[in-house]
Motif scaffolding. Structure first.
Motif, PDB file in Angstrom:
ATOM      1  N   LEU A 147       0.834  -1.188   0.000  1.00 34.27           N
ATOM      2  CA  LEU A 147       0.000   0.000   0.000  1.00 34.27           C
ATOM      3  C   LEU A 147       0.875   1.246   0.000  1.00 34.27           C
ATOM      4  O   LEU A 147       1.960   1.268   0.579  1.00 34.27           O
ATOM      5  CB  LEU A 147      -0.918   0.019   1.226  1.00 34.27           C
ATOM      6  CG  LEU A 147      -2.060  -0.992   1.244  1.00 34.27           C
ATOM      7  CD1 LEU A 147      -2.784  -0.938   2.582  1.00 34.27           C
ATOM      8  CD2 LEU A 147      -3.053  -0.717   0.115  1.00 34.27           C
ATOM      9  N   ARG A 148       0.390   2.301  -0.617  1.00 38.39           N
ATOM     10  CA  ARG A 148       1.097   3.573  -0.674  1.00 38.39           C
ATOM     11  C   ARG A 148       0.122   4.707  -0.352  1.00 38.39           C
ATOM     12  O   ARG A 148      -1.034   4.684  -0.786  1.00 38.39           O
ATOM     13  CB  ARG A 148       1.707   3.806  -2.062  1.00 38.39           C
ATOM     14  CG  ARG A 148       2.804   2.819  -2.432  1.00 38.39           C
ATOM     15  CD  ARG A 148       4.101   3.170  -1.718  1.00 38.39           C
ATOM     16  NE  ARG A 148       5.176   2.246  -2.085  1.00 38.39           N
ATOM     17  CZ  ARG A 148       5.587   1.257  -1.316  1.00 38.39           C
ATOM     18  NH1 ARG A 148       4.999   1.036  -0.145  1.00 38.39           N
ATOM     19  NH2 ARG A 148       6.579   0.474  -1.700  1.00 38.39           N
ATOM     20  N   SER A 149       0.607   5.683   0.401  1.00 38.63           N
ATOM     21  CA  SER A 149      -0.180   6.874   0.704  1.00 38.63           C
ATOM     22  C   SER A 149       0.443   8.068  -0.015  1.00 38.63           C
ATOM     23  O   SER A 149       1.517   7.956  -0.636  1.00 38.63           O
ATOM     24  CB  SER A 149      -0.210   7.120   2.216  1.00 38.63           C
ATOM     25  OG  SER A 149       1.069   7.473   2.683  1.00 38.63           O
ATOM     26  N   LEU A 150      -0.193   9.222   0.086  1.00 38.07           N
ATOM     27  CA  LEU A 150       0.335  10.418  -0.567  1.00 38.07           C
ATOM     28  C   LEU A 150       1.640  10.884   0.055  1.00 38.07           C
ATOM     29  O   LEU A 150       2.362  11.685  -0.545  1.00 38.07           O
ATOM     30  CB  LEU A 150      -0.705  11.543  -0.506  1.00 38.07           C
ATOM     31  CG  LEU A 150      -1.975  11.321  -1.323  1.00 38.07           C
ATOM     32  CD1 LEU A 150      -2.950  12.460  -1.108  1.00 38.07           C
ATOM     33  CD2 LEU A 150      -1.642  11.197  -2.806  1.00 38.07           C
ATOM     34  N   GLU A 151       1.945  10.405   1.274  1.00 40.61           N
ATOM     35  CA  GLU A 151       3.174  10.810   1.946  1.00 40.61           C
ATOM     36  C   GLU A 151       4.386  10.021   1.469  1.00 40.61           C
ATOM     37  O   GLU A 151       5.518  10.461   1.665  1.00 40.61           O
ATOM     38  CB  GLU A 151       3.023  10.635   3.463  1.00 40.61           C
ATOM     39  CG  GLU A 151       1.908  11.464   4.078  1.00 40.61           C
ATOM     40  CD  GLU A 151       2.229  12.942   4.083  1.00 40.61           C
ATOM     41  OE1 GLU A 151       3.419  13.296   4.077  1.00 40.61           O
ATOM     42  OE2 GLU A 151       1.284  13.759   4.084  1.00 40.61           O
ATOM     43  N   CYS A 152       4.185   8.856   0.873  1.00 37.73           N
ATOM     44  CA  CYS A 152       5.319   8.012   0.492  1.00 37.73           C
ATOM     45  C   CYS A 152       5.364   7.784  -1.013  1.00 37.73           C
ATOM     46  O   CYS A 152       5.792   6.717  -1.474  1.00 37.73           O
ATOM     47  CB  CYS A 152       5.263   6.673   1.239  1.00 37.73           C
ATOM     48  SG  CYS A 152       3.705   5.793   1.116  1.00 37.73           S
ATOM     49  N   VAL A 153       4.911   8.758  -1.799  1.00 35.64           N
ATOM     50  CA  VAL A 153       5.021   8.704  -3.254  1.00 35.64           C
ATOM     51  C   VAL A 153       5.634  10.019  -3.738  1.00 35.64           C
ATOM     52  O   VAL A 153       5.618  11.032  -3.038  1.00 35.64           O
ATOM     53  CB  VAL A 153       3.651   8.471  -3.933  1.00 35.64           C
ATOM     54  CG1 VAL A 153       3.080   7.123  -3.573  1.00 35.64           C
ATOM     55  CG2 VAL A 153       2.670   9.576  -3.578  1.00 35.64           C
ATOM     56  N   SER A 154       6.185   9.985  -4.942  1.00 33.46           N
ATOM     57  CA  SER A 154       6.737  11.189  -5.559  1.00 33.46           C
ATOM     58  C   SER A 154       5.656  11.869  -6.385  1.00 33.46           C
ATOM     59  O   SER A 154       4.956  11.207  -7.158  1.00 33.46           O
ATOM     60  CB  SER A 154       7.937  10.831  -6.443  1.00 33.46           C
ATOM     61  OG  SER A 154       8.956  10.226  -5.681  1.00 33.46           O
TER      62      SER A 154
END
Length: 462
Positions: free
Chosen positions: A36-43
């Motif tokens: 899972l990915r959130s907006l905090e851990c994506v470029s």
């Protein structure tokens, strides 16, 4: 349903650079990392800029030149809605005979919400519908531009100094054989014996160009300030003529004190952005380039790959009393998914918010694949999964309802929160599969994923 009207009541844990708990509707799923990915851990990458009013598309360089504002659209300085161009007929003298007048078309800006017009601040009407509107001049523009040039030159010097240090470090570590191979030894000897040759000439913006030194005058404090008018404390205040704090902050270069000083502002540009996983650098979200399109080329949202947990019904929760909560589980993929639930261990580092003990079903739950046409097919035969009625309350298409038992452990006036692990199989059908030489089955291999889920069930019953 919790995920529709109150999405923060069911959250999933994202184990990225930061441990973030967020609703599944706000998360993304990387098919290559299977996480899972959130907006905090994506470029975040800017694809394009566009005006939300006229939908004009422009590249980033042009948007930066225009200070991220549209040249043709304006915002109302009073209520911040979009201004529209209105046409009217005004009498104008004829060029041949000034004593006679004829009706001529004129255009002005008007707000359809608060009825503000450009005529309220004595802006001249225009003979054409677009462009050329009068804009007030800022008396401090020259000073601000000089400060920008000075700090740009300062930043360029610092960059040159960093490049010099990097190059000096590289030359110290350069082996002798490497320098002789490419003929650098003779050049270094010539530099030591004769006149010094600048090896950093290529670091300047333009080779051989003398950079003009920019100096700024320091700001000086004034001993005397302009006195207040004599009727400052006795003049009655008319609130409609005084601007609000928001209206002043939206125009920081002027900060108008009266409504007669409000001028329309160019509309801010919006942007279309792409999201990229920082771990594998694959795109998670990429919109279409055209600003009129709301479709996505790539949109890997978590609700399309991860089983979604929702709260369906909550009984009266009482301290140290066992209650039965009905949850629903939805399968978003087209193949059958097997789900198993497990309670968190006592020393689980993820379980930090639980205020109640939870008892989850010990049996594996089987979810049917998603079929968009099944809702309209009345003749379709339902699949027999042999569900336990003590665990599964109902089953409909790719969704089931199941029971969990909750025992609140704290009598404090806080919401009852439970946590558990959800484990399910996942087949990455979008990943490229190499065909087997022997003609074996090429279906994607199933991998098992585990997620930490937290439910906020509300306060205890009185």
């Amino acid at each position: 349903m919790a995920s529709l009207l109150q999405p923060d009541r069911v959250v999933y844990l994202v184990r990225g650079e930061k441990r973030i708990r967020a609703p599944i509707s706000q998360l993304y799923f990387c098919r290559y990392c299977s996480e899972l990915r959130s907006l905090e851990c994506v470029s975040h990458e800017v694809d394009s800029h566009y005006c939300p009013s006229c939908l004009e598309n422009m590249p980033s360089a042009e948007a930066k030149l225009k200070k991220n504002r549209c040249a043709n659209c304006f915002d109302c300085p009073c209520c911040m809605h979009t201004l529209s161009t209105r046409a009217t007929n005004i009498p104008a003298p004829l060029p041949d005979d000034p004593t006679k007048t004829a009706m001529k078309k004129a255009y002005y800006l008007a707000c359809g919400f608060c009825r503000w017009t450009s005529r309220d601040v004595s802006m001249a009407d225009k003979s054409v519908a677009s462009g050329g509107w009068q804009e007030p001049e800022n008396s401090h523009n020259q000073r601000i531009n000089k400060l920008i040039e000075y700090y740009q030159q300062l930043a360029h010097r610092e960059k040159q100094e960093r490049d010099r240090k990097k190059l000096a470090r590289r030359r110290q570590c350069m082996p002798l054989a490497f320098s002789e191979k490419y003929g650098l030894g003779t050049r270094l000897q010539r530099q030591r014996s004769g006149a010094p040759i600048s090896s950093l000439a290529g670091l300047s913006l333009k080779e051989g160009e003398d950079q003009k030194e920019i100096t700024i005058e320091p700001a000086q404090a004034l001993d005397e300030v302009e006195p207040l008018p004599e009727d400052c404390y006795t003049r009655p205040i008319s609130l409609p003529e005084v601007t609000t704090l928001r209206q002043r902050l939206l125009q920081p270069d002027f900060q108008p004190a009266g409504a007669s000083q409000l001028h329309p502002r160019h509309k801010h540009l919006l942007m279309k952005r792409s999201l990229r996983c920082r771990k594998c650098e694959h795109n998670l979200s990429k919109p279409e380039f055209n600003p009129t399109s709301i479709k996505f080329k790539i949109q890997l949202v978590a609700v399309s790959y991860i089983p979604e947990v929702r709260i369906m019904s909550i009984p009266n929760l009482r301290y140290m009393k066992e209650s039965q909560v009905l949850l629903t589980l939805t399968n978003p993929v087209e193949n059958i998914t097997h789900v198993s639930l497990a309670a968190c261990e006592e020393e689980d580092p993820d379980d930090i918010n639980s205020t109640a003990k939870v008892i989850v079903p010990g049996k594996e739950l089987v979810l049917a694949g998603k079929d968009a046409a099944a809702e309209y097919d009345e003749l379709a035969e339902p699949q027999d999964f042999q569900d336990d009625p003590d665990v599964v309350a109902f089953r409909k298409s790719n969704k089931i309802g199941f029971f969990i038992k909750v025992i609140p452990q704290k009598e404090e006036d806080v919401d009852v929160t439970v946590s558990f692990k959800i484990r399910h199989d996942f087949r990455n059908l979008a990943a490229p599969i190499r065909p087997s030489e022997e003609g074996a089955d090429t279906t994607a291999e199933a991998i098992w994923l585990t997620h930490h889920v937290e439910l906020r069930l509300g306060p205890l019953a009185p």
